[in-house]
Motif scaffolding. Structure first.
Motif, PDB file in Angstrom:
ATOM      1  N   VAL A 175       0.874  -1.170   0.000  1.00  0.00           N
ATOM      2  CA  VAL A 175       0.000   0.000   0.000  1.00  0.00           C
ATOM      3  C   VAL A 175       0.910   1.218   0.000  1.00  0.00           C
ATOM      4  O   VAL A 175       2.108   1.116   0.241  1.00  0.00           O
ATOM      5  CB  VAL A 175      -0.955   0.020   1.216  1.00  0.00           C
ATOM      6  CG1 VAL A 175      -1.918  -1.140   1.164  1.00  0.00           C
ATOM      7  CG2 VAL A 175      -0.180   0.014   2.522  1.00  0.00           C
ATOM      8  N   SER A 176       0.344   2.385  -0.279  1.00  0.00           N
ATOM      9  CA  SER A 176       1.154   3.590  -0.329  1.00  0.00           C
ATOM     10  C   SER A 176       1.837   3.840   1.008  1.00  0.00           C
ATOM     11  O   SER A 176       1.251   3.615   2.066  1.00  0.00           O
ATOM     12  CB  SER A 176       0.286   4.792  -0.701  1.00  0.00           C
ATOM     13  OG  SER A 176      -0.232   4.635  -2.013  1.00  0.00           O
ATOM     14  N   PRO A 177       3.087   4.309   0.976  1.00  0.00           N
ATOM     15  CA  PRO A 177       3.805   4.546   2.230  1.00  0.00           C
ATOM     16  C   PRO A 177       3.200   5.694   3.015  1.00  0.00           C
ATOM     17  O   PRO A 177       2.489   6.534   2.448  1.00  0.00           O
ATOM     18  CB  PRO A 177       5.224   4.893   1.751  1.00  0.00           C
ATOM     19  CG  PRO A 177       5.047   5.390   0.358  1.00  0.00           C
ATOM     20  CD  PRO A 177       3.890   4.627  -0.213  1.00  0.00           C
ATOM     21  N   PRO A 178       3.484   5.740   4.307  1.00  0.00           N
ATOM     22  CA  PRO A 178       2.981   6.852   5.134  1.00  0.00           C
ATOM     23  C   PRO A 178       3.704   8.153   4.808  1.00  0.00           C
ATOM     24  O   PRO A 178       4.559   8.206   3.916  1.00  0.00           O
ATOM     25  CB  PRO A 178       3.266   6.380   6.558  1.00  0.00           C
ATOM     26  CG  PRO A 178       4.364   5.381   6.437  1.00  0.00           C
ATOM     27  CD  PRO A 178       4.193   4.735   5.104  1.00  0.00           C
ATOM     28  N   SER A 179       3.388   9.188   5.543  1.00  0.00           N
ATOM     29  CA  SER A 179       3.962  10.516   5.317  1.00  0.00           C
ATOM     30  C   SER A 179       5.473  10.519   5.538  1.00  0.00           C
ATOM     31  O   SER A 179       6.003   9.821   6.407  1.00  0.00           O
ATOM     32  CB  SER A 179       3.315  11.538   6.254  1.00  0.00           C
ATOM     33  OG  SER A 179       4.028  12.754   6.254  1.00  0.00           O
ATOM     34  N   GLU A 180       6.151  11.329   4.743  1.00  0.00           N
ATOM     35  CA  GLU A 180       7.598  11.508   4.876  1.00  0.00           C
ATOM     36  C   GLU A 180       7.971  12.053   6.254  1.00  0.00           C
ATOM     37  O   GLU A 180       9.119  11.939   6.688  1.00  0.00           O
ATOM     38  CB  GLU A 180       8.079  12.467   3.787  1.00  0.00           C
ATOM     39  CG  GLU A 180       9.570  12.518   3.599  1.00  0.00           C
ATOM     40  CD  GLU A 180      10.100  11.404   2.710  1.00  0.00           C
ATOM     41  OE1 GLU A 180      11.205  10.920   2.992  1.00  0.00           O
ATOM     42  OE2 GLU A 180       9.396  11.018   1.755  1.00  0.00           O
ATOM     43  N   LYS A 181       6.995  12.612   6.958  1.00  0.00           N
ATOM     44  CA  LYS A 181       7.254  13.190   8.279  1.00  0.00           C
ATOM     45  C   LYS A 181       7.799  12.164   9.267  1.00  0.00           C
ATOM     46  O   LYS A 181       8.501  12.527  10.217  1.00  0.00           O
ATOM     47  CB  LYS A 181       5.981  13.813   8.839  1.00  0.00           C
ATOM     48  CG  LYS A 181       5.471  15.018   8.059  1.00  0.00           C
ATOM     49  CD  LYS A 181       4.169  15.537   8.653  1.00  0.00           C
ATOM     50  CE  LYS A 181       3.624  16.721   7.853  1.00  0.00           C
ATOM     51  NZ  LYS A 181       2.331  17.217   8.415  1.00  0.00           N
ATOM     52  N   ILE A 182       7.473  10.884   9.058  1.00  0.00           N
ATOM     53  CA  ILE A 182       7.872   9.884  10.054  1.00  0.00           C
ATOM     54  C   ILE A 182       9.374   9.632  10.069  1.00  0.00           C
ATOM     55  O   ILE A 182       9.897   9.047  11.028  1.00  0.00           O
ATOM     56  CB  ILE A 182       7.111   8.554   9.874  1.00  0.00           C
ATOM     57  CG1 ILE A 182       7.546   7.832   8.603  1.00  0.00           C
ATOM     58  CG2 ILE A 182       5.602   8.772   9.885  1.00  0.00           C
ATOM     59  CD1 ILE A 182       6.988   6.426   8.482  1.00  0.00           C
ATOM     60  N   VAL A 183      10.083  10.040   9.006  1.00  0.00           N
ATOM     61  CA  VAL A 183      11.532   9.853   9.004  1.00  0.00           C
ATOM     62  C   VAL A 183      12.274  11.148   9.326  1.00  0.00           C
ATOM     63  O   VAL A 183      13.508  11.193   9.277  1.00  0.00           O
ATOM     64  CB  VAL A 183      12.028   9.277   7.658  1.00  0.00           C
ATOM     65  CG1 VAL A 183      11.520   7.859   7.473  1.00  0.00           C
ATOM     66  CG2 VAL A 183      11.612  10.153   6.484  1.00  0.00           C
ATOM     67  N   ALA A 184      11.546  12.203   9.654  1.00  0.00           N
ATOM     68  CA  ALA A 184      12.184  13.480   9.990  1.00  0.00           C
ATOM     69  C   ALA A 184      12.974  13.382  11.291  1.00  0.00           C
ATOM     70  O   ALA A 184      14.046  13.972  11.432  1.00  0.00           O
ATOM     71  CB  ALA A 184      11.141  14.584  10.089  1.00  0.00           C
ATOM     72  N   ASP A 185      12.453  12.610  12.251  1.00  0.00           N
ATOM     73  CA  ASP A 185      13.128  12.403  13.535  1.00  0.00           C
ATOM     74  C   ASP A 185      13.066  10.907  13.854  1.00  0.00           C
ATOM     75  O   ASP A 185      12.233  10.468  14.664  1.00  0.00           O
ATOM     76  CB  ASP A 185      12.443  13.220  14.629  1.00  0.00           C
ATOM     77  CG  ASP A 185      13.156  13.111  15.979  1.00  0.00           C
ATOM     78  OD1 ASP A 185      14.250  12.506  16.028  1.00  0.00           O
ATOM     79  OD2 ASP A 185      12.608  13.618  16.976  1.00  0.00           O
ATOM     80  N   PRO A 186      13.925  10.110  13.225  1.00  0.00           N
ATOM     81  CA  PRO A 186      13.847   8.650  13.362  1.00  0.00           C
ATOM     82  C   PRO A 186      13.889   8.148  14.798  1.00  0.00           C
ATOM     83  O   PRO A 186      13.181   7.201  15.152  1.00  0.00           O
ATOM     84  CB  PRO A 186      15.060   8.155  12.562  1.00  0.00           C
ATOM     85  CG  PRO A 186      15.374   9.260  11.622  1.00  0.00           C
ATOM     86  CD  PRO A 186      15.034  10.518  12.354  1.00  0.00           C
ATOM     87  N   ASP A 187      14.693   8.785  15.641  1.00  0.00           N
ATOM     88  CA  ASP A 187      14.842   8.312  17.028  1.00  0.00           C
ATOM     89  C   ASP A 187      13.560   8.428  17.834  1.00  0.00           C
ATOM     90  O   ASP A 187      13.394   7.760  18.861  1.00  0.00           O
ATOM     91  CB  ASP A 187      15.955   9.081  17.729  1.00  0.00           C
ATOM     92  CG  ASP A 187      17.338   8.585  17.342  1.00  0.00           C
ATOM     93  OD1 ASP A 187      17.423   7.606  16.585  1.00  0.00           O
ATOM     94  OD2 ASP A 187      18.329   9.187  17.794  1.00  0.00           O
TER      95      ASP A 187
END
Length: 406
Positions: free
Chosen positions: A90-102
């Motif tokens: 399915v389509s990936p989630p928002s790019e926001k989730i990798v903005a602060d990986p920790d």
């Protein structure tokens, strides 16, 4: 920096005016034809979340499915990220989730002490680097004569990468161990579920045998950099030897369960159903990868004839759940076989090995095949295992190349 031809393509496609004019009849027939070709190119262009990929090294099937061209694997052992295949159910989630990986949170259930833990805290529990083959379950689907539904992958829905993360066993130790009676490790992906839909119909949640915890990790890096969204960042469940779908992206929950997930992707998808039959939970699940190899050079690309004389046949081989022991090459369609040599480092049983064989070829037509054998003693078969969705194709005959030597 993106390739110049990709930049030019984006520059053309960024303006919709030419296509709009074509639809309105405002262009000459030649310009209309150009506009139509540009519209087709737009469909096949890289999506925003994978815009950093090297487009010329990929076959772009759709926004969520891209494979590495046979001739684009190169001579290096590790697949560069900008050439690594992409597959999303399915389509990936928002790019926001990798903005602060920790800051990404993982829920751990089916253990003595259920917990929510951040990636930052996972990094405190241990770290390992795991070289392994990552391969889509349907790699090789295009060779099935029945043309099963799904992306028509050839050889490029695979790559060899190095994931870095914490062993699942270390996480289990930190939470007091799993509940008694657990038979499966179940990972739940972080894709967004549209409101009003039953999550079981769309969510990516896969259960695999509990034995898989031995070498499984929760990874936050791939090839030495934070995992990008296209490959499951900020956190991915990595299970070496198992097909790609079992390596759950954007993992938000890891559970140890007595039963397999009720999600459709577990109960009905990724099952080895006979051709023409509907898949279901009674059929074998697609979990472990079988032994496999294919030739990468010559690549067999149209218009790339091979010059007569000394030719270096190169390729890739892996054993699935054990190391590749050896590989043979045939230039006459499998009538005669010669043992090839492995080159480059051995990165462990889950990584692939590069192989090469020098041959003298006279002008004519040749059928080049490779056949690997694993440390477990399993040899790559001549024929594929027929199944309704075209999974786990490791037939050496299907992956054979026809080349012209001039």
């Amino acid at each position: 920096m993106e390739p110049s031809n990709l930049s030019r393509r984006r520059m053309l496609l960024s303006s919709g005016s030419l296509v709009a004019l074509a639809g309105a009849g405002g262009l000459t027939p030649l310009s209309q034809a150009l506009a139509q070709e540009m519209a087709k190119a737009a469909v096949k262009s890289l999506p925003a979340y994978a815009s950093w990929k090297h487009a010329d090294s990929l076959i772009i099937h759709s926004a969520n499915t891209m494979e590495t061209r046979r001739g684009a694997f190169g001579s290096g052992l590790i697949t560069p990220l900008d050439r690594l295949f992409v597959r999303n159910n399915v389509s990936p989630p928002s790019e926001k989730i990798v903005a602060d990986p920790d800051a990404w949170m993982l829920s751990v259930k089916g253990v003595k002490t259920s917990t929510e833990i951040s990636v930052a805290d996972l990094k405190r529990l241990g770290v390992v680097a795991l070289p392994m083959v990552l391969q889509c379950s349907g790699n090789g689907r295009a060779f099935f004569p029945e043309k099963p539904s799904g992306t028509q992958w050839t050889v490029g829905a695979a790559g060899c990468v190095i994931f870095t993360g914490v062993p699942v066993k270390a996480v289990l130790e930190a939470v007091g161990g799993m509940d008694s009676g657990s038979k499966y490790m179940t990972g739940t992906g972080g894709e967004e579920i549209p409101a009003g839909l039953d999550p079981n119909t769309i969510m990516v949640e896969r259960s695999i045998p509990i034995e898989a915890i031995e070498d499984a990790i929760l990874a936050w890096e791939i090839n030495g950099q934070p995992i990008p969204l296209a490959h499951g960042g900020p956190l991915r469940l990595v299970v070496p030897g198992y097909t790609g779908v079992n390596n759950v992206k954007y993992i938000k929950q890891l559970a140890f369960t007595k039963e397999q997930s009720a999600a459709n992707i577990q109960q009905n998808s990724y099952r080895m159903a006979p051709v023409g039959e509907k898949s279901g939970p009674s059929q074998e699940s697609v979990w472990e990868m079988p032994v496999k190899s294919w030739v990468t050079s010559p690549s067999g690309e149209p218009g790339q004839d091979v010059k007569a004389g000394k030719v270096q046949i190169q390729g890739l081989a892996f054993g699935g759940m054990s190391a590749a022991k050896d590989v043979e090459v045939s230039v006459d369609g499998g009538k005669n076989w010669v043992k090839a040599s492995f080159v480059g480092p051995d990165l462990g049983k889950y990584a692939w090995r590069q192989f090469t064989l020098g041959v003298d070829l006279k002008p004519g037509q040749y059928q080049i095949a490779s056949r690997a054998t694993s440390e477990a003693g399993t040899t790559q078969p001549e024929e594929r295992v027929p199944n309704n969705r075209g999974y786990l194709n490791n037939s050496w005959r299907d992956h054979m190349l026809a080349i012209t030597v001039v």
